[in-house]
Design an enzyme around this catalytic site. Structure first.
Site, PDB file in Angstrom:
ATOM      1  CG  ASP A 198      -2.006  -1.038   1.183  1.00  0.00           C
ATOM      2  OD1 ASP A 198      -1.767  -2.121   0.604  1.00  0.00           O
ATOM      3  OD2 ASP A 198      -3.089  -0.791   1.746  1.00  0.00           O
TER       4      ASP A 198
ATOM      5  CE  LYS B  47      -5.448   2.129   2.341  1.00  0.00           C
ATOM      6  NZ  LYS B  47      -4.312   1.450   3.018  1.00  0.00           N
TER       7      LYS B  47
ATOM      8  CE  LYS C 206      -7.053  -1.153   2.538  1.00  0.00           C
ATOM      9  NZ  LYS C 206      -5.685  -1.654   2.868  1.00  0.00           N
TER      10      LYS C 206
END
Length: 331
Positions: A163, A231, A267
């Site tokens: 991430d 995300k 996400k």
């Protein structure tokens, strides 16, 4: 989730190749991103609010709760994290409710890079992925060589997913090609010697991007650079995931697949704490993208406290009684 570099079909590869000129220069990328359709903020917020009113009950609610559990990236990203805390979180991810073995595993455990090896060992034999935050998370304020080293270290330690967080200062200054190149190089750093790769989730910190138009531009920029997931947030600022912002991401991945044939996951992270909230997001995914995205391969929740509420609501459905917060462990 598979951990090899996706092999694009011939048609998708050709479509992507045809868009190479979009990222050839900074001016070309700027023209493309600023040429995207503007976001109708009023319409966006109204649609997100309408989708949030859908009523999900009984069997459908039970299904949605289990689905949400299976999509959680159970997260601990604190300076006080210890190996013991990470192992305990992994145990909870594998077996969220010790009194009920029918509860599904979570999708991933998300930790800092130095805790990857600990998590990997604790999760051995499970189907749970290890996600590591990297690239000077959460600020993104570091030199590119440092960010790449951070990524390579996490991948070498066994991370299945990375991430990364974009440089919001560069993005807001209009240095789009710089952000694109950083994502592209981090994507390359995710590749292991055997050709497999950690999946790359690109975090925008949407609460700092100021406008929905910027969120749409960041989404396309990241997908053009090779993001496997986009995300919303780090969970470390005051404004994190919101339904309207998540809807912008969902529409972006829908439009990107229509244009290129490449599917990208989404996400939302930060601030999603209740079963009611999670189910609203699942409705939004279903209505915008369809059932194909309703798996942990393509949709995740970044959360720490959400799992506890899902477990309490799950028990209430099965027993008719609400156990309260003492029923679940405090992470």
């Amino acid at each position: 989730m598979p951990t090899t570099v996706p092999a694009y079909g011939k048609e998708a590869a050709e479509r992507l190749a045809s868009m190479a000129d979009v990222t050839a220069t900074d001016s070309a990328l700027r023209r493309f991103l600023h040429g995207l359709p503007g976001v109708d903020a009023v319409g966006l917020q109204a649609r997100a609010a309408t989708l949030g009113t859908r009523s999900i009950k009984t069997t459908a609610k039970a299904y949605a709760i289990d689905l949400a559990i299976s999509m959680i990236d159970l997260t601990t990203l604190e300076g006080a994290d210890t190996p013991g805390k990470v192992r305990a979180l992994c145990a909870k991810g594998i077996n969220p409710d010790p009194t009920d073995r029918t509860v599904p595993e979570v999708a991933a455990i998300c930790v800092y890079g130095d805790m990857v090896a600990t998590a990997k060992e604790a999760l051995r034999g499970s189907g749970i992925q290890v996600a590591a935050v990297a690239t000077a998370f959460p600020s993104g304020r570091a030199a590119l060589p440092v960010k790449l080293a951070d990524t390579r270290d996490a991948v070498a330690a066994g991370a299945d997913e990375i991430d990364m967080v974009i440089d919001r200062g560069a993005f807001l200054s209009g240095r789009y090609l710089e952000v694109f190149e950083e994502i592209r190089q981090v994507k390359e750093a995710c590749v292991r010697q055997d050709g497999s790769a950690a999946h790359l989730k690109v975090i925008f910190e949407t609460g700092e991007l100021q406008t929905y138009d910027n969120v749409r531009r960041a989404s396309w920029l990241a997908m053009l650079a090779g993001a496997d997931f986009i995300k919303t947030s780090t969970g470390k600022v005051s404004v994190n995931a919101t339904p309207p912002v998540t809807l912008v991401l969902l529409e972006a991945v829908r439009d990107f697949r229509a244009a290129t044939g490449v599917q990208v996951g989404v996400k939302p992270a930060g601030g999603i704490r209740t079963s009611k909230d999670a189910i609203k997001y699942l409705v939004m995914v279903n209505e915008t993208l369809g059932e194909e995205w309703l798996t942990a391969d393509w949709f995740r929740f970044g959360a720490s406290s959400l799992l506890n509420d899902l477990l309490m609501q799950r028990q209430k459905l099965s027993t008719g009684r609400y156990s309260g917060p003492d029923y679940v462990t405090v992470d």
